[in-house]
Design an enzyme around this catalytic site. Structure first.
Site, short mmCIF file in Angstrom:
data_model
loop_
_atom_site.label_atom_id
_atom_site.label_comp_id
_atom_site.label_asym_id
_atom_site.label_seq_id
_atom_site.Cartn_x
_atom_site.Cartn_y
_atom_site.Cartn_z
N SER A 131 0.86 -1.18 0.00
CA SER A 131 0.00 0.00 0.00
C SER A 131 0.90 1.23 0.00
O SER A 131 2.08 1.14 0.35
CB SER A 131 -0.89 -0.01 1.25
OG SER A 131 -1.51 1.24 1.45
N TYR A 144 -2.97 -1.89 10.40
CA TYR A 144 -2.87 -2.05 8.94
C TYR A 144 -1.54 -1.49 8.44
O TYR A 144 -0.81 -2.15 7.68
CB TYR A 144 -4.03 -1.32 8.28
CG TYR A 144 -4.02 -1.36 6.77
CD1 TYR A 144 -4.40 -2.50 6.08
CD2 TYR A 144 -3.62 -0.25 6.02
CE1 TYR A 144 -4.40 -2.55 4.69
CE2 TYR A 144 -3.62 -0.27 4.64
CZ TYR A 144 -4.00 -1.42 3.98
OH TYR A 144 -3.99 -1.45 2.61
#
Length: 240
Positions: A131, A144
């Site tokens: 990400s 996350y």
């Protein structure tokens, strides 16, 4: 196109979003694809397998499916992911562990299980989905963000381990992509407008934007690229 003709691929998180788009793109490029997700709904591919990647038995079954039904493996796309949400005050140990199990440990375990096949390939590829938060941070996403930082570090380390075997290892780092995971957030018009305005291209990303990058990294065109985090975010982070 046929640049992946004869190649055998395994894609996790393949029932929707980036994973589903990747399955279609790899097939379009000529690859035979084993697709895996926790649900069978929407699952494509030439061979399908359902299961929770946090379960070691599922990892073993995927390795066996690649070996027996594909006849080997050239391309491993570790795409399955989850996004625990909460501040440090709110996150539970179970949420932390869930994020690490799926976003980091499952890719490590599955890659390890498939190493023999990848080393035997003439064009072994491991492609992990990270990400833009593999590099940056955001409030309320500590579990996350930590797992996505970790998958980028794992990518770089593994690239050094497998380079002598001719296996490349890279990490795609998507920005704001319209998927099932982000759709709830983006239904808030202000959030969608915020990310669209930050983008140099003035649009949100689509799963196909990332699938095309993955297909490139899987191809011979990317044979000299390894250990890299490839940001694909429409230029969102260029001025951050």
């Amino acid at each position: 196109m046929s640049r992946l003709q004869g190649r055998k691929a395994l894609v996790t998180g393949a029932a929707s979003g980036i994973g589903a788009a990747t399955v279609k793109r790899l097939q379009a490029d000529g690859a035979t694809v084993l697709a895996c997700d926790i649900t069978s709904e929407g699952l494509g591919g030439d061979v399908r397998h359902t299961g929770n990647l946090a379960d070691s038995n599922v990892i073993a079954a995927l390795e066996q499916a690649a070996r027996s039904q594909l006849g080997g493996l050239d391309i491993l796309v570790n795409n399955a992911g989850v996004c625990p949400v909460g501040t440090l005050d709110d996150l539970t140990d179970e949420q932390w562990q869930f994020g690490l199990d799926v976003n980091l440990l499952a890719p490590a375990r599955l890659t390890k299980a498939c190493l023999q096949m990848l080393r035997a390939s003439k064009a072994g590829r491991v492609i992990n989905t990270g990400s833009i938060l593999s590099r940056y941070g955001d409030a309320g996403l500590g579990a996350y963000v930590a797992s996505k930082h970790a998958i980028l570090g794992f990518t770089r380390s593994l690239a050094m381990e497998l380079g002598s075997d001719g296996v490349t290892v890279n990490c795609v780092q998507p920005g704001c992509i319209v998927t099932g995971m982000t759709r709830g957030m983006l239904e808030n018009g202000a959030a969608a407008e915020y990310y669209r305005d930050k983008s140099a291209l003035k649009r949100l990303g689509e799963p196909e934007d990332i699938a095309d990058v993955i297909a490139f990294l899987a191809s011979d065109d990317a044979r000299f690229i390894t250990g890299q985090g490839i940001i694909a975010d429409g230029g969102v982070m260029t001025h951050s």
